[in-house]
Design an enzyme around this catalytic site. Sequence first.
Site, short mmCIF file in Angstrom:
data_model
loop_
_atom_site.label_atom_id
_atom_site.label_comp_id
_atom_site.label_asym_id
_atom_site.label_seq_id
_atom_site.Cartn_x
_atom_site.Cartn_y
_atom_site.Cartn_z
N GLY A 1 -2.37 -3.20 -2.84
CA GLY A 1 -2.49 -2.50 -1.48
C GLY A 1 -3.77 -2.80 -1.08
O GLY A 1 -4.66 -3.49 -1.28
N GLY B 1 1.09 -5.02 -7.30
CA GLY B 1 0.97 -4.70 -5.96
C GLY B 1 -0.73 -5.01 -5.62
O GLY B 1 -1.45 -4.61 -6.46
N LYS C 1 -5.58 -2.10 -6.74
CA LYS C 1 -4.81 -2.96 -7.32
C LYS C 1 -3.94 -2.06 -8.32
O LYS C 1 -4.44 -1.15 -8.86
CB LYS C 1 -5.72 -3.69 -8.39
CG LYS C 1 -6.59 -4.70 -7.59
CD LYS C 1 -7.44 -5.51 -8.50
CE LYS C 1 -8.21 -6.59 -7.67
NZ LYS C 1 -9.57 -6.83 -8.33
N VAL C 2 -2.54 -2.52 -8.49
CA VAL C 2 -1.83 -1.75 -9.08
C VAL C 2 -1.22 -2.78 -10.26
O VAL C 2 -0.73 -3.92 -9.98
CB VAL C 2 -0.61 -1.24 -8.31
CG1 VAL C 2 0.23 -0.31 -9.15
CG2 VAL C 2 -1.07 -0.28 -7.11
N ASP D 1 -0.04 8.82 6.35
CA ASP D 1 0.41 7.23 6.13
C ASP D 1 1.71 6.89 5.92
O ASP D 1 1.70 6.08 5.04
CB ASP D 1 -0.73 6.68 5.29
CG ASP D 1 -0.62 5.33 5.87
OD1 ASP D 1 -0.51 4.74 6.49
OD2 ASP D 1 -1.43 4.49 4.67
N1 LIG Z 1 4.33 3.74 -9.29
C1 LIG Z 1 4.73 2.46 -8.94
N2 LIG Z 1 5.70 1.84 -9.36
C2 LIG Z 1 5.65 0.65 -9.15
N3 LIG Z 1 5.09 -0.04 -8.26
C3 LIG Z 1 4.05 0.62 -7.74
C4 LIG Z 1 3.98 2.03 -7.98
N4 LIG Z 1 2.87 2.31 -7.10
C5 LIG Z 1 2.29 1.26 -6.52
N5 LIG Z 1 3.43 0.16 -6.83
C6 LIG Z 1 3.08 -1.20 -6.14
O1 LIG Z 1 1.74 -1.18 -5.73
C7 LIG Z 1 1.63 -1.53 -4.31
C8 LIG Z 1 0.43 -0.75 -3.68
O2 LIG Z 1 0.40 0.57 -3.96
P1 LIG Z 1 0.06 1.62 -2.91
O3 LIG Z 1 0.47 1.48 -1.86
O4 LIG Z 1 -0.01 2.87 -3.66
O5 LIG Z 1 -1.50 1.04 -2.78
P2 LIG Z 1 -2.70 1.14 -1.70
O6 LIG Z 1 -3.81 0.32 -1.98
O7 LIG Z 1 -2.80 2.56 -1.44
O8 LIG Z 1 -1.95 0.52 -0.61
P3 LIG Z 1 -2.07 0.63 1.06
O9 LIG Z 1 -3.44 1.42 1.25
O10 LIG Z 1 -2.29 -0.73 1.69
O11 LIG Z 1 -0.85 1.23 1.40
C9 LIG Z 1 2.98 -0.86 -3.81
O12 LIG Z 1 3.63 -1.43 -2.50
C10 LIG Z 1 4.10 -1.34 -4.95
O13 LIG Z 1 4.33 -2.46 -4.75
#
Ligand SMILES: Nc1ncnc2c1ncn2[C@@H]1O[C@H](COP(=O)(O)OP(=O)(O)OP(=O)(O)O)[C@@H](O)[C@H]1O
Length: 299
Positions: A33, A31, A37-38, A151
């Site tokens: 976000g 992902g 980065k995930v 959020d």
């Molecule tokens: N524990 C997890 N298991 C599987 N996939 C995950 C997990 N955590 C996050 N992801 C993937 O990573 C993406 C981004 O994660 P997350 O929403 O936590 O990031 P962010 O940078 O805080 O995003 P945003 O601020 O845009 O909401 C998620 O939409 C999902 O596809």
Amino acid sequence: MKFLKKLFAPGPAKARPVDVKKRFELIGRVGQGSMSKVWRARDSMSGKPVALKVLDKAKTARLEKRFVGLNRPPEGVVAIGLRHPNIVRTHEHGLTTDGEQYLVMEFVEGVGLSYLVDRQNERMKTNCLWYAVQLGEALDYLHRHQWIHRDLCPRNIIVSDEDVVKLIDFGLVVPNTPPFRAPGNRTGTASYMAPELIKRLATDERIDIFSYAVTVFEMFAKQLPWKTDQADTMESVLQHINTPPRDLKKLVPGIDEQVAATVMKGLANDPRDRWPTVRKMVDDLKASGRRLNLLPADE
Ligand SMILES: Nc1ncnc2c1ncn2[C@@H]1O[C@H](COP(=O)(O)OP(=O)(O)OP(=O)(O)O)[C@@H](O)[C@H]1O
């Protein structure tokens, strides 16, 4: 007060920064976000598959500036303390050798709720109310532990292959305390933001009840409560902030009247007209679920 003392108490001696590239086998990006980065990864210490989230340093610093002087706990500190079946389990958090915050979480095998909202397939139609109840339970847990999520939206929710809803993102969570309820910044996702937040008035946990109601509305209708031709921006939200939402009953003709009424009450412009607690809203959805036989037998 006990809660505040615990939250801001000095922690144990600072853990060493972690070289994530050495410690984890990065199997693939899952992902991107807006803040991080995930990766799907394997932890070489435990051998277990995990989700590794590394927060963008510059973006996190920009966000922190909005809470300057408030001592907002970082995402990892919030996430590590959460224990609920509908909240992703965080095993570890810390700093990378590059100075970025990282979180190690259980890896949720599943699909994003946004995908299911968009598809409106049989799976979504059958389980919509059950998913909504599970999400409400996660939110009730957060509120009982004095957090405001700020959020809540489909982007931050995964539905596992076993139909378990998991709230995954705690990047904007704040303690439900007077300094954080004071009028101020408008962080969040525009289309899901409560009117009092948009108008920069005082806020409390009822802003999450509004976002929850928008999310559940979208789960049933595929559309947001307010029609907009524009993207998810503050400008477009400001255009409809004082107009009533569309009627869920009219948009989804077969929907149960009580379910529709429960969701619409969560969308009230004035927080005093909304459900006073998410617990009450979820209990109402649960009662409908039982009456309609849409919940698992033990619920
Ligand atoms: N524990 C997890 N298991 C599987 N996939 C995950 C997990 N955590 C996050 N992801 C993937 O990573 C993406 C981004 O994660 P997350 O929403 O936590 O990031 P962010 O940078 O805080 O995003 P945003 O601020 O845009 O909401 C998620 O939409 C999902 O596809």
